[in-house]
Write an enzyme that holds these catalytic residues in place. Structure first.
Site, PDB file in Angstrom:
ATOM      1  N   GLY A 353      -5.206  -5.653  -6.999  1.00 39.10           N
ATOM      2  CA  GLY A 353      -5.970  -4.917  -6.004  1.00 39.10           C
ATOM      3  C   GLY A 353      -5.640  -3.426  -6.006  1.00 39.10           C
ATOM      4  O   GLY A 353      -6.461  -2.593  -5.641  1.00 39.10           O
ATOM      5  N   GLY A 355      -4.270  -1.688  -8.709  1.00 46.66           N
ATOM      6  CA  GLY A 355      -4.218  -1.077 -10.026  1.00 46.66           C
ATOM      7  C   GLY A 355      -3.836  -2.096 -11.085  1.00 46.66           C
ATOM      8  O   GLY A 355      -3.506  -3.245 -10.769  1.00 46.66           O
ATOM      9  N   VAL A 357      -1.686  -3.886 -14.162  1.00 44.48           N
ATOM     10  CA  VAL A 357      -0.279  -4.197 -14.378  1.00 44.48           C
ATOM     11  C   VAL A 357      -0.031  -4.348 -15.874  1.00 44.48           C
ATOM     12  O   VAL A 357      -0.800  -5.013 -16.572  1.00 44.48           O
ATOM     13  CB  VAL A 357       0.118  -5.497 -13.649  1.00 44.48           C
ATOM     14  CG1 VAL A 357       1.586  -5.793 -13.863  1.00 44.48           C
ATOM     15  CG2 VAL A 357      -0.185  -5.383 -12.173  1.00 44.48           C
ATOM     16  N   ASP A 469      -1.321 -10.212   1.873  1.00 41.07           N
ATOM     17  CA  ASP A 469      -2.180 -10.673   0.789  1.00 41.07           C
ATOM     18  C   ASP A 469      -1.492 -11.769  -0.017  1.00 41.07           C
ATOM     19  O   ASP A 469      -1.444 -11.734  -1.237  1.00 41.07           O
ATOM     20  CB  ASP A 469      -2.565  -9.489  -0.110  1.00 41.07           C
ATOM     21  CG  ASP A 469      -3.758  -9.840  -1.006  1.00 41.07           C
ATOM     22  OD1 ASP A 469      -4.446 -10.842  -0.726  1.00 41.07           O
ATOM     23  OD2 ASP A 469      -3.990  -9.112  -1.990  1.00 41.07           O
TER      24      ASP A 469
END
Ligand code: NAG
Ligand code: NAG
Ligand code: NAG
Ligand code: NAG
Ligand code: NAG
Ligand code: NAG
Ligand code: NAG
Ligand code: NAG
Ligand code: NAG
Ligand code: NAG
Length: 676
Positions: A353, A355, A357, A469
């Site tokens: 969410g 960016g 990884v 989240d």
């Protein structure tokens, strides 16, 4: 008259007792005395003279009372001498006290009793763990209710009517169980939960010489005193010579370990050496505790004074220190570029969410995962550093560790430890991969591990972090399938885009979000609990919350779980790749999952409650009501508020079933709840 006097005597004894406690604790913390109550003169039978036959008989009796080492059930009775100088004694330990501990408690009591009641023909003593009394009357097999004592726990219960109802039925159950005990032990304990997850631990015991009827009457009488002394309290003790009742909001008795825990390995020591070592421990405690306490007091006093004097300079120093730590957490952008192949696509692990990884390997071979935050993370540099510092301090084996950050130009990177396996969703939703996760792993490792990690975020860390989240793709698994929660603290590290202000800065994922969060942007630890509940149900069922195909129909997971629960077919939701040998654990998990997704956040347990429920099978759980759920939860992207709809399903024909269960008892035992 009698009653009044008893009450007065009781009050003064308790007052004295508390005073002496205070006194002892202040003067010598080593005097961590077990609670002791002594009463000598309650029947006014009078005194014996020193060195009389009665005196000698009493001494003989008390020294030989516990000599019968055959007794391993904590009850002793003995008489000695001829009328009119016959002395009768009874001694009993609490049902969970080990035989050795019991003998030593009674040995202590003996001294206390003769010192506390010199020359008294009749006396009684209550310790926390044991009770001792003697008289020239016959006392064996006689139900006695005086002298009586009570204590209460200062903490107040909430929802008192319901609390009392649950308590009452628990004590009733305990009374029946204790009264029907055998001639060696009449003792029972139980724990339960009242409204608002107030745990109640209860214990009752009668002297086993009583008949079933006498024991029952004694306990019923003692319990009937509770409202007079302890109404609305979370704990209470009523003590009588023939029986006692106690309940508390904490576990105060030893749980019978016969069932689950293997016995401790035998000690390879002699009786004597054992005794010596326990004496040594006592001495060590007696010496250490006061020393430590005094030391702690002195040190804190010193610290306080020093701090007071040099607060200003200290604060400056602390700031410097923090800056130093922040520097040590700062990675060089070039090093990260090399490690990740200049953020090459082949190193990309995924897109979250906040960016992308990337996987990388530092020059010292350490594997890392680098989260490259979207450019406009909307926070000043110093602010960002400070937040990284705080989040990096959160360390727990069920959390992905934040190793540091990188801040150069507009580039903002977060550097995490690399967790080898993929995320949980990769396993549980994949028909082939899920086979690697048997029930043991799903339950004991994954569910409990996530719960521990979340509990740490909520309560055990210095910051109270709400994840916001939590979902299957945010739980990573290490080589041994231990779960590690990722992406926590993001709300601190990234200021959510201003354009989303109207939707309440929602950072969660639909389907996992609690209704109050999705609707009003209100988040709390209880909204994380909701997400955790969804996650539990996903782990058990191997199905995504967004939809379950059940033959022809297609419904969301919460509705599916609730419908089956209500119809008594809850095990239908269990992943078919699991064998159902752990039926009870599975039922309990579904039960806990449903409690977590209750519509009202106050009806959901806290993570601490959940840990308790996961670890204690004897705890009976509240009955869940209909969960909150969404109709259109299948959309993956962030919809605007109009495009989805929150539904609290209308209660139709199902209502009477649930109601009647609630009316009879808001909690029921496991066996009643999980019918075949
Ligand atoms: C019994 O002994 C206690 C203390 O030894 C004393 O206070 C009390 O007066 C005595 N009672 C009688 C009736 O002698
Ligand atoms: C009781 O006996 C002990 C020793 O047996 C003696 O020392 C004590 O003086 C006696 N007390 C009385 C009141 O006779
Ligand atoms: C009983 O207590 C006495 C002191 O009152 C002590 O000397 C003795 O060792 C104790 N015995 C046991 C078995 O604990
Ligand atoms: C117990 O002692 C008291 C006082 O000495 C006496 O009145 C009573 O009769 C005794 N009871 C028995 C059962 O011996
Ligand atoms: C419990 O309630 C009483 C009054 O109802 C109050 O005086 C007391 O302080 C409360 N105790 C606690 C621990 O809150
Ligand atoms: C007491 O409770 C236990 C567990 O909750 C249950 O198994 C038992 O049947 C109950 N006993 C009575 C007499 O109600
Ligand atoms: C009381 O003691 C006697 C003799 O030691 C024993 O036979 C009897 O079973 C005991 N009674 C109880 C209720 O333990
Ligand atoms: C047990 O006691 C005996 C003497 O009573 C001693 O020789 C022996 O070393 C002791 N064993 C252990 C394991 O302490
Ligand atoms: C050691 O304990 C056993 C039973 O617990 C007892 O039979 C034995 O006499 C004890 N030995 C000594 C030296 O106290
Ligand atoms: C109040 C009282 O007399 N307490 C004593 C009970 O017995 C223990 C051990 O014999 C003593 O240490 C206490 O002082």
């Amino acid at each position: 008259m009698q009653h009044k006097r008893m009450a007065a005597a009781t009050f003064s004894t308790i007052l004295l007792f508390f005073l002496s406690c205070l006194f002892l604790r202040f003067i010598s913390p080593a005097g961590a005395q077990p609670d002791v109550l002594v009463n000598c003169d309650f029947n006014k039978v009078g005194n014996y003279t020193a060195n009389s036959t009665y005196h000698n008989n009493l001494n003989t009796l008390l020294t030989t009372l516990t000599s019968n080492t055959q007794v391993d059930y904590g009850f002793y009775n003995m008489s000695y001498g001829q009328d009119p100088n016959r002395v009768n004694a009874i001694a009993m330990c609490r049902g969970d006290v080990e035989p050795n501990e019991c003998r030593s408690c009674l040995n202590d009591s003996r001294g206390n009793l003769t010192r506390g009641c010199p020359n008294q023909k009749e006396a009684i003593l209550f310790y926390d763990n044991c009770m001792l009394r003697y008289s020239n009357r016959t006392i064996l097999g006689v139900m006695e209710t005086l002298p009586g004592y009570f204590y209460w726990n200062a903490e107040n219960a909430t929802n008192i009517n319901q609390f009392n109802e649950v308590l009452g039925s628990m004590l009733k159950n305990l009374t029946q169980r204790a009264a029907s005990g055998d001639s060696r032990i009449k003792y029972a304990t139980q724990d339960t939960i009242a409204a608002n997850f107030q745990a109640i631990y209860g214990l009752v015991q009668c002297t086993p010489d009583l008949s079933q009827t006498d024991c029952n009457n004694c306990l019923v009488g003692a319990i009937s005193e509770i409202p007079n002394y302890c109404n609305g309290k979370r704990g209470c003790r009523v003590i009588r010579p023939s029986c006692n009742v106690r309940f508390e909001n904490y576990l105060f008795y030893k749980v019978d370990t016969q069932v689950s825990v293997p016995p401790p390995p035998p000690l390879h020591t002699n009786n004597t050496s054992q005794q010596e070592s326990s004496n040594t421990i006592r001495i060590v405690i007696a010496v250490t505790v006061p020393t430590v306490v005094i030391a702690v007091i002195l040190i804190s006093l010193c610290l306080y004074l020093r701090r007071w004097k040099t607060r200003k300079s200290l604060e400056a120093k602390e700031e410097e220190e923090e800056i130093k730590i922040a520097e040590s957490l700062q990675f060089n952008l070039d090093a990260i570029r090399v490690a990740t192949g200049d953020f090459s696509d082949s190193n990309k692990l995924g897109q979250g969410g906040f960016g992308a990884v990337y996987w990388g390997k530092l020059s010292d071979e350490q594997a890392i995962a680098v989260k490259r935050l979207s450019r406009d993370s909307g926070q000043g540099d110093t602010e960002f550093k400070n937040e990284v510092l705080l989040v990096a301090k959160l360390q727990h084996r069920n959390l992905v560790r934040l190793l540091g950050f990188c801040l150069e130009g507009r580039e903002r990177l977060l550097v995490y430890e690399f967790v080898p396996n993929k995320s949980l969703d990769y396993f549980i939703f994949d028909p082939n991969m899920k086979a690697q996760l048997d029930w043991e792993i799903r339950y004991n490792k994954i569910i409990k591990g996530i719960a521990r990690g979340l509990l740490y975020l909520h309560e055990d860390s210095r910051l109270r972090i709400i994840h916001r989240d939590l979902k299957a793709s945010n739980v990573l698994l290490d080589e041994e399938m231990n779960p590690k929660i990722a992406d926590f603290g993001m709300a601190r590290l990234v200021v959510v885009d201003q354009t989303q202000v109207n939707t309440g800065r929602i950072v969660g994922t639909y389907g996992y979000m609690a209704p109050e969060y999705a609707m009003h942007g209100q988040f709390s630890v209880k909204s994380d609990v909701f997400s955790f509940g969804v996650l539990i149900l996903e782990i058990i069922s191997g199905q995504k919350n967004s939809g379950v195909r059940d033959g022809e129909s297609f419904e969301d997971l919460l509705s599916f779980a609730w419908r089956n629960w209500k119809e008594g077919t809850a095990l239908n939701i269990v992943d078919q790749s699991l064998n159902s040998s752990s039926r009870n654990e599975m039922m309990r998990c579904i039960h806990i999952g449903l409690l977590c997704v209750q519509e009202k956040s106050s009806d959901r347990p806290t993570m601490a409650n959940i840990m308790l429920m996961l670890n204690s099978y004897s705890l009976s759980l509240p009955i869940p009501t209909e969960p909150a759920f969404y109709m259109n939860s299948r959309t993956r992207s962030l919809p605007n508020t109009q495009s989805w709809e929150y539904n609290s399903r209308e209660t139709g024909s199902s209502e009477p079933i649930i109601k009647s269960a609630q009316e009879s008892e808001n909690e029921v035992s496991i066996t009643e709840l999980y019918p075949r």
